[in-house]
Every structure is written in C-alpha cells, then in structure tokens.
Design an enzyme around this catalytic site. Structure first.
Site, PDB file in Angstrom:
ATOM      1  N   ARG A   1       2.576  64.970  65.266  1.00  0.00           N
ATOM      2  CA  ARG A   1       3.136  66.333  65.325  1.00  0.00           C
ATOM      3  C   ARG A   1       2.107  67.359  65.798  1.00  0.00           C
ATOM      4  O   ARG A   1       2.125  68.506  65.346  1.00  0.00           O
ATOM      5  CB  ARG A   1       3.669  66.779  63.952  1.00  0.00           C
ATOM      6  CG  ARG A   1       4.902  66.049  63.501  1.00  0.00           C
ATOM      7  CD  ARG A   1       6.166  66.675  64.077  1.00  0.00           C
ATOM      8  NE  ARG A   1       7.307  65.817  63.845  1.00  0.00           N
ATOM      9  CZ  ARG A   1       8.133  65.944  62.817  1.00  0.00           C
ATOM     10  NH1 ARG A   1       7.976  66.905  61.955  1.00  0.00           N
ATOM     11  NH2 ARG A   1       9.136  65.114  62.671  1.00  0.00           N
TER      12      ARG A   1
ATOM     13  N   ARG B   1       5.387  73.352  65.931  1.00  0.00           N
ATOM     14  CA  ARG B   1       5.404  74.698  65.380  1.00  0.00           C
ATOM     15  C   ARG B   1       4.071  75.254  64.913  1.00  0.00           C
ATOM     16  O   ARG B   1       3.948  76.443  64.688  1.00  0.00           O
ATOM     17  CB  ARG B   1       6.433  74.787  64.248  1.00  0.00           C
ATOM     18  CG  ARG B   1       7.843  74.906  64.794  1.00  0.00           C
ATOM     19  CD  ARG B   1       8.864  74.749  63.715  1.00  0.00           C
ATOM     20  NE  ARG B   1       8.723  73.443  63.098  1.00  0.00           N
ATOM     21  CZ  ARG B   1       9.434  73.023  62.077  1.00  0.00           C
ATOM     22  NH1 ARG B   1      10.303  73.805  61.530  1.00  0.00           N
ATOM     23  NH2 ARG B   1       9.265  71.802  61.602  1.00  0.00           N
TER      24      ARG B   1
ATOM     25  N   ARG C   1       9.712  77.882  72.952  1.00  0.00           N
ATOM     26  CA  ARG C   1      10.959  77.354  72.403  1.00  0.00           C
ATOM     27  C   ARG C   1      12.018  78.431  72.135  1.00  0.00           C
ATOM     28  O   ARG C   1      13.173  78.081  71.860  1.00  0.00           O
ATOM     29  CB  ARG C   1      10.657  76.615  71.091  1.00  0.00           C
ATOM     30  CG  ARG C   1      10.365  75.133  71.205  1.00  0.00           C
ATOM     31  CD  ARG C   1      11.595  74.297  71.558  1.00  0.00           C
ATOM     32  NE  ARG C   1      12.773  74.660  70.789  1.00  0.00           N
ATOM     33  CZ  ARG C   1      12.990  74.345  69.530  1.00  0.00           C
ATOM     34  NH1 ARG C   1      12.148  73.594  68.883  1.00  0.00           N
ATOM     35  NH2 ARG C   1      14.068  74.744  68.899  1.00  0.00           N
TER      36      ARG C   1
ATOM     37  N   ASP D   1      12.043  63.256  70.269  1.00  0.00           N
ATOM     38  CA  ASP D   1      12.383  63.048  68.863  1.00  0.00           C
ATOM     39  C   ASP D   1      12.992  61.659  68.712  1.00  0.00           C
ATOM     40  O   ASP D   1      13.584  61.129  69.658  1.00  0.00           O
ATOM     41  CB  ASP D   1      13.360  64.114  68.363  1.00  0.00           C
ATOM     42  CG  ASP D   1      13.399  64.120  66.836  1.00  0.00           C
ATOM     43  OD1 ASP D   1      12.561  64.817  66.232  1.00  0.00           O
ATOM     44  OD2 ASP D   1      14.216  63.402  66.245  1.00  0.00           O
TER      45      ASP D   1
ATOM     46  N   TYR E   1      19.087  58.126  58.883  1.00  0.00           N
ATOM     47  CA  TYR E   1      19.714  59.399  59.295  1.00  0.00           C
ATOM     48  C   TYR E   1      21.199  59.195  59.590  1.00  0.00           C
ATOM     49  O   TYR E   1      22.032  60.048  59.267  1.00  0.00           O
ATOM     50  CB  TYR E   1      19.002  59.987  60.519  1.00  0.00           C
ATOM     51  CG  TYR E   1      17.660  60.584  60.175  1.00  0.00           C
ATOM     52  CD1 TYR E   1      17.570  61.779  59.464  1.00  0.00           C
ATOM     53  CD2 TYR E   1      16.472  59.952  60.523  1.00  0.00           C
ATOM     54  CE1 TYR E   1      16.342  62.326  59.118  1.00  0.00           C
ATOM     55  CE2 TYR E   1      15.236  60.487  60.193  1.00  0.00           C
ATOM     56  CZ  TYR E   1      15.181  61.676  59.489  1.00  0.00           C
ATOM     57  OH  TYR E   1      13.965  62.207  59.140  1.00  0.00           O
TER      58      TYR E   1
END
Ligand code: CP3
Length: 352
Positions: A37, A41, A50, A86, A161
């Site tokens: 990561r 962010r 973004r 992702d 998921y």
C-alpha cells in the site's frame, strides 16, 4: 507460455535489480525495501489525483493507474513499484457488481452464497484485462531499472468478499460454507483461482518482474482447513504465473501457523506480518526461504528513535533468512506520514 522477448527481464544487457536478486535468494549490497500500500491515501499527490474518480475506475484508467503506481517510487526511492490496482478488479471485469466503499473496502451488490449463485458466476473474457496490460506497459516504460511487482488476491481472500458481501472480521459465513457444502466451496474457489490467476499472468506478461499473491485473511483458518480446502486452489491460481518463471511472493496477515503450508503452494518468497519475528519465521521454513517484512505499521507513528530501533531489529533478525526484502508487516495506514516512509528507505539502504 514463456515470457515474450519484449519483456524487460529479457532485454539485452539486463542486470537483475536488488529486489529480484533477493527474491532469488541472494544478498545484494543494499537490502531492498518497498511497502505494501505504498501507493494510495498516505500520499497527498494521490489524494489530489483521485478527486472525482471512483477507486475501481481509477484502476482501469491506464494513465491514472500508471501515474499512481509511479508516485511512491519517485517520492521514496523504494526498490520496486507495486502495480496500482485491487484484488477485486478481475471480479469486476468478469461482470460482478462490486464497488470499493471508502474506509470499508470491497462491497458486492449481491453476496455469492448458494450453489445457484456460484453456478451463475460469469467467465472472465481475457480481453477485458486489456486496460490492466496497458497500465503495466506504460508503468514499466517509465520505471527504467526499477522492477514492477504484479499482484493478485488469493482465492480464499477473494471468496471471503464474495460470500460475506463485504469486508468481515472473521469470515464466519465463508468458513461455514467451506464445511457445509464442499462441492459449492470447491466450485467457488476454482472460479476465484482462475480469474485471479489470469489477472496476475496478464501483469507479468505485460512487463511486471515478480508477483505477489495476497491471502490477507487466511489467518482466520486452521492449518487443517487451510491445507484441505484452500491451498490446492492457491496453487491453481499460481499455475499461469509459475509457468513464466518469475519470482513469486505469498503473504497473509496472522499466518504464522500457516507459513510452511503457504510456502508449499509453490512460491519462492514468504511475506511475514509484524507478529512473528523473522528469525522465528525463517526457522519455521527450514532456513531456506527468502523473507519479506515485517516492520509493524503501528510504529510508523512512533518517535523516530523508537522506529529506528525497531527497523534495526527487523534487519538483524532478517539475517537469519537466506535473503531479506524489507517491507511492513501489512499495508501503509492511510494516515501515515509519508516522510517517515522515505526515512525508512534511506535507513535501510544505508544500514541493511
Ligand atoms: O501499494 C498499493 O497501494 C498497491 C495497490 C493495492 C490496492 N489494493 C489499492 C487500494 C493493492 C496491492 C491492493 C490489494 C488489496 N485490496 C488487498 C490485499 C492487500 C491487503 O491489504 O491485505 C485487499 C484485502 C484488498 C481489498 C481492499 N481494497 C481493501 C480492504 C480496501 C481498503 C478500504 C479502505 O478504504 O480502507 C481496498 C481499497 C483500496 N485498494 C484502496 C487502495 C489504495 C483505498 C481506496 C481509496 O484510495 O479510495
């Protein structure tokens, strides 16, 4: 299928960079370092780029995905880019309604729980992966000698998921399905293995030099369940990538008890989370497997002398393994101070 002659690792005069040498079990002069990561962010330049673009749309816009991948490489001087995408991208590209909800993670419009739900899962048309291939090509052209790491989600983490319908702490419905309906379970994990396997293969064929399989949530499984109901599917997911001969890494959170079994699915390197010291991880793997990890992400917020002592400890224990690539024990937290990450890179390159 072998790699195409245009692949960067097959270019005239190619010299394997430190990351690839370490993944192959060597000890380059400087210890390589990158961060799970590292794109995202924690970087103001990412947040700016973004604005107004949905997460999965950003992943599927080649110029944007490429630029986001390059941002942390320029800023931190890390030894690799990790492709900005992702684990649910192949699910979306197969036509399943999945979105990323900020602060939560992947959420499905309809969870996949019954034999009929599984039977209705659509096939992934390989041409749907073209934006992924294009983004990788653009990125590799800019990276020069710095290698790009491709990745994919492992079938279990992906299935969790799909079955839960979104992020969950303990994957209770997923683990219930595994035991209540082994036939449906196996069909679901086979579907996941096949789409995730071609997603990783597409990145490697387009120019990535190594691949990482994230089984982030495998730590919720017993060793017996992992071995019987998950490992064969992870192995299947890796088949196309293994045929390409590039180094492969496998990582999960809380997987100290599963390390040897996860290595056994057919990878070269094991990622280790922050819970297990690297010398103990190496012992559990018979002292023969290159390791990646395992700075505690929590300590990114600690005063530098505390963090520095921790990083020194990680480097020291990493010497127990045949080779070591420094990373965090899980992803960069969104509120991490990026200047701290740059400082870790400088420290590892100076002292590793
Ligand atoms: O270095 C990188 O950032 C590479 C790109 C990358 C992303 N996701 C981008 C992303 C990688 C390697 C992943 C993998 C991924 N995605 C995993 C395995 C790695 C791990 O953390 O264990 C998992 C479990 C997912 C599923 C997922 N996607 C989660 C849990 C989240 C977080 C949700 C949130 O908002 O906290 C996402 C969204 C996601 N994937 C973001 C990024 C940068 C954040 C979304 C945003 O920036 O708007």
């Amino acid at each position: 299928m072998p790699l195409d002659a245009s692949h960067p690792t097959l270019a005239d005069g190619y010299v394997a960079p430190p990351l690839i040498r370490a993944y192959r079990g060597e000890r380059p002069e400087t210890t390589p370092v990158w961060f799970m990561r590292q794109a995202g962010r924690s970087l103001p330049e990412y947040r700016e780029l973004r604005v107004g673009t949905d997460m999965l749309d950003a992943c599927l816009t080649p110029e944007l995905a490429s630029e986001i991948t390059l941002q942390p490489v320029r800023r931190h001087g890390v030894d690799a880019g990790i492709f900005f995408s992702d684990i649910v991208i192949p699910v979306k590209l197969a036509g399943v309604d999945v979105r990323i909800v900020a602060g939560r993670g992947p959420v499905l419009a309809e969870p996949v729980r019954t034999p009929a739900d599984v039977a209705a899962l659509p096939a992934l048309d390989p041409t749907a992966l073209d934006p992924v291939r294009e983004a990788v090509r653009l990125t590799v052209a800019q990276l020069g000698a710095t290698p790009l790491i491709g990745f994919a989600g492992a079938p279990y983490t992906l299935a969790s998921y799909l079955v839960e319908g979104g992020p969950s702490k303990e994957q209770l419905k997923t683990r219930a399905l595994m035991h209540s309906d082994p036939g449906t379970w196996s069909a679901l994990l086979t579907w996941c293995a096949d789409i995730t396997g071609v997603f990783l293969e597409a990145q490697l064929e387009a120019g990535a030099s190594a691949g990482q399989l994230f089984d982030s949530w495998a730590g919720s499984l017993s060793l017996a369940d992992y071995t019987a109901h998950v490992a064969p599917h992870s192995s299947r997911a890796l088949e196309p990538a293994r045929a390409l001969g590039v180094p492969l890494v496998h990582f999960g959170v809380g997987t100290g008890e599963l390390l040897a079994a996860m290595h056994g699915v057919g990878v070269d390197v094991m990622g280790v989370d922050w819970r297990l010291p690297l010398d103990e991880a190496s012992r559990r793997l018979g002292g023969t497997v290159p390791l990646q990890g395992n700075i505690d992400p929590a300590l990114l917020a600690a005063p530098w002398p505390v963090l520095e002592a921790h990083v020194r400890g990680v480097l020291d224990r990493g010497r127990a393994a045949p080779a070591h690539v420094v990373n965090l024990g899980h992803g960069v937290p969104p509120d991490a101070d990026p200047t701290v990450l740059t400082r870790i890179v400088e420290f590892v390159h100076a002292h590793g």
